[in-house]
Design an enzyme around this catalytic site. Structure first.
Site, mmCIF file in Angstrom:
data_model
loop_
_atom_site.group_PDB
_atom_site.id
_atom_site.type_symbol
_atom_site.label_atom_id
_atom_site.label_comp_id
_atom_site.label_asym_id
_atom_site.label_seq_id
_atom_site.Cartn_x
_atom_site.Cartn_y
_atom_site.Cartn_z
ATOM 1 N N TRP A 1 2.765 3.447 12.335
ATOM 2 C CA TRP A 1 2.212 3.254 10.979
ATOM 3 C C TRP A 1 0.712 2.993 11.065
ATOM 4 C CZ3 TRP A 1 5.433 -1.700 9.390
ATOM 5 C CH2 TRP A 1 4.809 -2.847 9.857
ATOM 6 N N GLU A 2 0.087 3.041 9.930
ATOM 7 C CA GLU A 2 -1.385 2.977 9.857
ATOM 8 C C GLU A 2 -2.020 4.102 10.668
ATOM 9 O OE1 GLU A 2 -3.150 1.598 7.869
ATOM 10 O OE2 GLU A 2 -1.486 0.436 7.048
ATOM 11 N N GLY A 3 -1.328 5.215 10.729
ATOM 12 C CA GLY A 3 -1.816 6.352 11.504
ATOM 13 C C GLY A 3 -1.240 6.301 12.902
ATOM 14 N N HIS B 1 -5.855 7.980 15.704
ATOM 15 C CA HIS B 1 -6.937 7.081 16.137
ATOM 16 C C HIS B 1 -7.734 7.671 17.299
ATOM 17 C CE1 HIS B 1 -5.587 4.299 13.212
ATOM 18 N NE2 HIS B 1 -4.353 4.612 13.588
ATOM 19 N N MET C 1 0.863 -1.184 0.000
ATOM 20 C CA MET C 1 0.000 0.000 0.000
ATOM 21 C C MET C 1 0.896 1.229 0.000
ATOM 22 S SD MET C 1 -1.481 -0.377 3.891
ATOM 23 C CE MET C 1 -2.570 1.013 3.820
#
Ligand SMILES: Cc1cc2nc3c(=O)[nH]c(=O)nc-3n(C[C@H](O)[C@H](O)[C@H](O)COP(=O)(O)OP(=O)(O)OC[C@H]3O[C@@H](n4cnc5c(N)ncnc54)[C@H](O)[C@@H]3O)c2cc1C
Length: 611
Positions: free
Chosen positions: A445-447, A452, A161
């Protein structure tokens, strides 16, 4: 020290706690899966984790992926292990949605949890390939599916991604990679640089299928203008054969704190103006809006839950190593026992405290995560549409809790596992410190964690006029009301009821802040992570109490010396410990949120910086 894993807890989750049979009964699974498969599958997965996956973990850390002469050499054993996982049902062919071989998430994730714990670097490659394949399954054309899926699922190719760019990480909506239309409406020319791409060039597959976010020429500003493109590293001809290299070059790989064995690449797309991408979804509309980021969110949400899960698996593995060590290491004498000899450190109160702290967190967070997988399974597969919708909304609320609390808690737990080992825990002779290094990325990672926290208070608490969140809260209230007088657990149930009140108080405080944006605007992001921790700790406590009540009833049916009695006593201890020693942090955090101290805001910016 041996790699060990608590398969018993995974079996408990699937066979004694969650209503797994409801998932297995869905049309998609009923011919192929049943509760009887659970033991066989988990025992076999454990064997794979110990014999195939874990042996490459430490060498992978020491040797790492290497970038030489423009290409990546994988860590020893990674090419073979990746293929093994993908070809033997431990990878994407089981994880992918809507395909015949796909497993229920609850079952696949229980098996893959052990493999992730055994070698986090390896399984990240597998998960990204599953995520990329799922995007193609969900939004690609039949032609895309025929072209890419067989080789991605077989392990010949991998997926990535590609969101992040050198100047755009959290700000993904502002990316500047461009997509230029060509004479073929399906094909765009891609130009730009993507940074920190996991598996961007792993060297272990013959081709890499990048899922790339780029802004089509003339696209709207911000998130709505972003499109999604399939960009193969090597072009794939119409007959499925490999064509010419697609002008995707690897500028280098990062030298990282951990996860040395997986290559995190800096990729240039279209240096020679020859990089082609296949548009996913419709072309931009008349306002220049594309749906790319929204589509990519499907992959990101999978990865967010996967990240929290991965963090907890690593904490679990570190705990299992620490617990083995504690039974073997002789040091000190029991406190206050005259004449006692030296003993194993597990006899010491403080070491037992650390072990139970790790056990309670790991089991509780695992339970929260599997509740989420169960909800997702029902959402995707149940014929009961109303239930599917309801559980889908619960899973949306749970996603930031799993990602942020899972990844933040794991760091403390792994650090605690090192503490149990003492000085040797800090050395590379023992396997625990690698987990601390490998897992730090999971809160980034992934925000990052803040993303969140913000997602929870800004979106999940407020979506559908707040009903998704309040319905999720009601599941916790329902359990409390039904079990408030559970014999032997009165204190814990009262603690949980206080936890529920915290959810209500935090929600009310946030509603009040949103209603008074002029005065309270900055408090919203400031307390977002604290609010998230409150929600996560209450959810974890509730899951553990559900499990404790089952354990109590099972114990009542067993002779006192039954082998399994220890397991159930351990489950009860985990719940009592968490509710009495961890959940009170949520009480305190709620007070802090309500207090709304603004010292962070009033402190001069200059005072925060050392000149
Ligand atoms: C090993 C590794 C693997 C990765 N893999 C991938 C991958 O496969 N694909 C991919 O696309 N990306 C990947 N990434 C990138 C990763 O997702 C980003 O690093 C992450 O999203 C954070 O972005 P950033 O590094 O630019 O930090 P920044 O966005 O610059 O953030 C720095 C700090 O500022 C805070 N911050 C930023 N904006 C705000 C705000 N508005 N309000 C409050 N605080 C804020 C953040 O929380 C953080 O604490 C990877 C990164 C690493 C290190």
């Amino acid at each position: 020290m041996e790699f060990k894993y608590d398969v018993r807890d995974l079996k408990f989750i699937l066979k004694e706690w969650l209503p797994s049979q409801e998932v297995f009964a869905c049309d998609r699974f009923k011919e192929n899966f049943s509760v009887e498969d659970i033991d066989i599958l988990l025992n076999e997965a454990y064997k794979v984790a110990r014999e195939v996956v874990n042996p490459i973990n430490a060498p992978g850390d020491k040797v790492g992926a290497r970038f030489e002469n423009g290409s990546v050499t994988p860590s020893p054993g990674f090419t073979e292990a990746y293929r093994f996982m993908q070809q033997n049902g431990w990878g994407s062919s089981s994880e992918c949605i809507k395909i015949e071989t796909g497993m229920p998430l609850i079952l696949y994730k229980a098996a893959s949890e052990m493999n992730s714990a055994a070698c986090p670097a390896l399984m990240s490659y597998v998960k990204l390939t599953s995520g990329a394949a799922n995007l193609i399954i969900r939004f690609g054309t039949d032609r895309d599916r025929e072209t890419f899926l067989p080789k991605m699922l077989s392990g010949d190719w991998q997926g990535t991604m590609c969101l992040t760019e050198p100047n755009f990480g959290s700000d993904v909506g502002d990316i500047i990679t461009r997509a230029y239309p060509t004479a073929d409406p399906r094909i765009y020319k891609i130009k730009g640089t993507k940074m920190f791409i996991t598996g961007g060039d792993g060297g272990h597959c013959e081709n890499t299928i990048h899922m790339v976010l780029a802004r089509p020429e003339g696209g709207a500003a911000g998130s709505p203008g972003i499109g999604l493109y399939i960009v193969p590293k090597i072009w794939v001809n119409d007959d499925g054969s490999l064509g010419k290299p697609n002008d995707v070059t690897t500028a280098g790989i990062e030298h990282k704190t951990g996860l040395h064995a997986h290559a995190t690449a800096l990729l240039n797309f279209g240096d020679e103006e020859e990089c082609r991408g296949i548009l996913v979804g419709p072309p931009p509309d008349e306002k220049g809006q594309s749906n790319g980021l929204a589509m990519m969110f499907h992959m990101m949400n999978e990865s967010r839950i996967g990240t929290g899960h991965n963090a907890n698996n690593q904490a679990a593995a570190a705990y299992y190593f620490a617990s083995q060590f504690a039974t073997e290491r002789i040091q000190g004498r029991p406190f206050g026992v005259k004449g006692a000899g030296r003993c194993a450190i597990i006899k010491h109160e403080d070491v037992r405290r650390m072990l139970l702290d790790m056990k309670a967190h790991v089991e509780g967070i695992r339970a929260m995560i599997f509740k989420g997988f169960y909800w997702l399974d029902i959402q995707s597969n149940s014929s009961d549409k109303a239930l599917a919708k309801k559980y889908g909304e619960f899973a949306e609320v749970l996603t930031p809790l799993v990602k942020c609390y899972g990844s933040e808690a794991s760091l403390g737990l792994i650090s605690e596992a090192i503490q149990v080992l003492g000085g040797v825990g800090y050395t590379q002779e023992y396997p625990v410190e690698q987990y601390l290094r490998d897992s730090k990325i999971l809160s980034i990672w992934e925000g990052t964690s803040f993303i969140h926290g913000n997602d929870l208070v800004g979106r999940k608490m407020r979506m559908k006029e707040g009903t998704s969140f309040t319905n999720w809260m009601a599941t916790i209230k329902g359990f409390i009301d039904a079990n408030a007088k559970a014999e032997g657990f009165e204190k814990e149930m009262a603690g949980l009821a206080r936890g529920y009140q915290c959810l209500a108080d935090v929600k009310a405080t946030y509603d009040a802040w949103f209603a008074d944006m002029a005065a309270k605007r900055s408090l919203i992001p400031l307390y977002a992570i604290k609010a998230l921790f409150v929600c996560a700790q209450v959810q974890v406590a509730e899951c553990l109490m559900e499990q404790a009540l089952i354990a109590k009833s099972k114990l009542a049916t067993l002779p006192a010396d039954a082998f399994d009695a220890t397991f159930y006593k351990g489950k009860i201890a985990s719940a009592r410990y968490y509710v009495n020693n961890v959940l009170p942090n949520a009480f305190l955090a709620t007070e802090m949120i309500q207090n709304g101290d603004d010292s962070v805001l009033t402190c001069p910016e200059e005072a925060l910086v050392v000149n």
